[in-house]
Scaffold this active site. Structure first.
Site: not given
Length: 738
Positions: A415, A468
């Site tokens: 993330d 990401e």
């Protein structure tokens, strides 16, 4: 009594004695000319203590009224085993003395804390074990700036003076074996810092289980008894994760996919399903939809439900919201039995500031940067890891390896990678400090990411690591040896943003956005991309995917089907957040469950069928997946028809042996006698049609079979003619000669 002993006793009683083993336990001694062993114990709750040795039982002298007892055993030149019989507020208790057991960790193990492949979870944490025939738990924690560290819990009344840990030289590690403490014991570390007054009560950074929130302690975890049955899956994983294999991911938040009927979140009754219940319900559902993988929003332990797991406290602990670590192993094992891979959302970018967490762990900025320009995230008000510290890097990489090895996780999705790469991420002028070269790149984070991917892939070449990453940072999915970051896949955020912008627009204005629909192909092969329609696009007042689409309900459904058709045909792996396949009207709410009654309505049920058909076709047709990251796998047929908002292209298999023709109509107008250029002459059939009644479409009359017309069009020597349905995606396949 020696003066040094008096000083140690005062420090022990005050909770300041750095190494209780210098005062407690048993050691060689001489009394009145006799050689023997002296045993000292600290039991503040005891009124009387007897020492039990092989030759019998003897009373211990009360050396200090606050709880220090000692006994001299003459004629014993060597260490011996003994037990204690204590009488006091807890009644009569027989116990073993922790300080008769020497530290266990070797110098080599301690040195591994600074190695990227050190697997610190084999060294630190609470591990039930046996020492000299005595069952107990060995505790070990890294806290180099601590003056004193104690293990506290229900078993000692949370008294930090009772079980002080033993420092291990200059390693910064503190260790203690506690006899009689086993699985299920609740504990924390009481850390007396050299810089702070009072104790810091911290959960174990390498704890393997934690209490269910809002409780915050770690829990001693028994060794796993799960018997894995996924040998076939593990043996085939490298083929399933090959670059030319189909990869279609169902992203899910376990706490809100489905809940028990008695769920009342506002009353503290969330109704979460257990890992085992999810194995029996969620996994068959994902399998039946045709996805190849399920991706879990973080199940690493976290204190706040509404963080969705992204504010991790327990980097080695599956959240207790859904069960035990072995329950989670069962979930993964069951996924593999159903032919599904499991990807874990993993968060090395930041961590929360909760008092029981990693922040200022030993009274210093141990895990985070001390400088808030590098150590405090401006958006989330969370701490940022200090990637330059070897032990911190080793801690994070060990966490990644732990999930891959202990739980057979098939991949990690990292993330907020962009927030790691840039020193000025979400920071204004004067709020960040350039790197030594004067740039904005976070060189420490870059090196960490490269080391992470290098270490993970050296240990497990068949797992996938996904970034990401939302910027134009170069070579994210290129090998470290080629100056890349070493990821296997990167989220294509540019495709997502541009595509949603086009599909959200009124059809009248889409022709003005035509180049945003086609722009992604210009960079589609610069990285190995994954196309995400993730949870981030259906929260924070953004609305659900279906509600973003313009027009009435029929047009909204048709447009969403076309969007999915475009996504599954576009180069790149696929990811869809739960609920998208249902056509939810409401945006995602983590405190509830998906709107399952929608499946009683034909339009929503048929949208679900469309997603299943796309997954099936994507996997069955080599042209749709074999060359997803190769330029030769994609070719435009007509990219210039902005006036009618149509595009057409062809997807090729790796060796150009097979192809699929795709055409999209983004207007609510059917285009009759539409001429579609095709690569070769012959007979063509509809492979998929989003306007078909079984998917909720109007069933615009289209012949099932087309024969090419031998006339040039768009650089081809033939075309087929058809009625192009409104708001539709068509896949065509050549099935025979002209």
């Amino acid at each position: 009594m020696e003066e040094t002993d008096r000083e140690r006793i005062e420090a022990l009683a005050a909770g300041r004695l750095a190494d209780p083993s210098t005062l407690l336990g048993e050691r060689a001694a001489e009394r009145e000319g006799k050689i023997g062993r002296l045993v000292r114990v600290w039991l503040p709750w005891a009124h009387r203590v007897d020492l039990r040795v092989a030759r019998g039982t003897m009373p211990m002298d009360r050396l200090d009224e606050r709880g220090l007892f000692e006994a001299f055993v003459p004629g014993s030149p060597s260490p011996f085993a003994y037990r204690l019989l204590a009488h006091g507020d807890l009644g009569e208790v027989t116990l073993d003395d922790p300080y008769r057991f020497s530290p266990h960790l070797s110098d080599d193990e301690l040195a591994r804390l600074r190695r990227p492949d050190g697997r610190v979870h084999h060294i630190l944490g609470a591990r039930p074990t046996e020492r000299d025939g005595v069952l107990g738990t060995r505790f070990a924690v890294w806290a180099p700036a601590a003056e004193r560290v104690s293990v506290v819990g229900d078993f000692n009344g949370w008294d930090a003076t009772i079980h002080g840990m033993v420092p291990r030289g200059t390693s910064g590690v503190w260790e203690l074996f506690l006899p009689g403490i086993g699985a299920g014991a609740v504990y924390k570390y009481a850390i007396r810092s050299r810089f702070d007054a009072g104790d810091l009560l911290k959960a174990d950074p390498v704890g393997f289980s934690m209490e269910l929130r809002p409780a915050t302690a770690s829990v001693v975890t028994a060794p796993s008894t799960h018997a894995w049955t996924d040998e076939t899956w593990m043996a085939e994983r490298s083929e399933r994760h090959a670059p030319d294999a189909p990869l279609s991911i169902y992203e899910v938040h376990l706490g809100s996919w489905r809940r028990h009927a008695d769920a009342k979140p506002t009353e503290g009754l969330p109704g979460w399903l257990s890992y085992r219940e999810l194995a029996d319900t969620l996994l068959p559902y994902v399998r039946d939809l045709g996805f190849t993988h399920v991706e879990l929003l973080p199940v690493t332990e976290h204190p706040l439900d509404k963080s969705w797991g992204y504010q991790t406290i327990g980097y080695f602990a599956p959240t207790a919201r859904h069960g035990s670590p072995d329950d989670f192993r069962h979930f993964v094992d069951r996924a593999h039995a159903l032919g599904l891979g499991v990807i874990l959302d993993w968060v090395p970018a930041h961590f929360p500031t909760d008092a029981h967490g990693l922040g200022r762990f030993d009274g210093t900025h141990l895990y985070e940067h001390a400088d808030p320009r590098k150590g405090l995230h401006p958006d989330w008000r969370t701490f940022i890891f200090n990637y330059s510290r070897f032990e911190v890097s080793s801690f994070l990489i060990s966490s990644a390896l732990y999930w891959l090895e202990e739980f057979h996780i098939d991949g990690l999705r990292l993330d907020a990678v962009a927030s790691m790469l840039y020193l000025d991420y979400s920071r204004g002028e004067g709020q960040w400090e350039p790197n030594p070269h004067g740039g904005r790149e976070n060189l420490e984070a870059v090196e960490f990411l490269r080391q992470l991917n290098r270490t993970v892939h050296e240990a497990h070449a068949d797992v996938i690591v996904v970034a990401e990453e939302s910027t134009a940072w170069p070579r994210v999915t290129h090998a470290v040896e080629q100056e890349g970051l070493g990821f296997d896949l990167k989220w294509n955020m540019g495709w997502m943003n541009d595509t949603l912008e086009v599909f959200k627009a009124d059809p009248l204005f889409r022709k003005g956005l035509h180049n945003r629909l086609t722009f992604s192909i210009l960079y589609a092969f610069s990285e190995r991309f994954l196309l995400p329609l993730s949870h981030d696009e259906v929260v924070h007042l953004k609305g659900s995917l279906l509600s973003k689409m313009p027009g009435g309900p029929l047009d909204q459904h048709a447009t969403l089907r076309t969007l999915f058709g475009y996504m599954w045909a576009h180069p790149g792996k696929k990811l869809l957040f739960m609920g998208g396949e249902l056509g939810e009207w409401r945006e995602w709410n983590h405190e509830g469950e998906l709107d399952w009654p929608l499946l009683n309505e034909p339009l929503h049920r048929r949208l679900q069928n469309w997603v299943a058909a796309l997954n099936r076709t994507y996997q069955e047709e080599p042209a749709l997946h074999e060359a997803e990251s190769q330029p030769h796998g994609f070719e435009w047929l007509d990219v210039h028809d902005a006036e009618r908002s149509t595009i057409s292209f062809v997807r090729w298999s790796a060796e150009w042996q097979q192809f699929v023709v795709v055409v999209l109509n983004l207007t609510p107008v059917p285009w009759k006698a539409y001429r579609l250029a095709v690569p070769h002459p012959g007979r063509y059939e509809i492979l998929l049609n989003s306007d078909a009644p079984e998917y909720g479409g109007a069933g615009t009359l289209i012949p099932d079979v087309f024969h090419t017309v031998p006339e040039p069009l768009h650089g081809r020597q033939q075309f087929v003619e058809l009625t192009l349905p409104p708001l539709s995606a068509l896949y065509l396949k050549r099935t025979g000669p002209a």
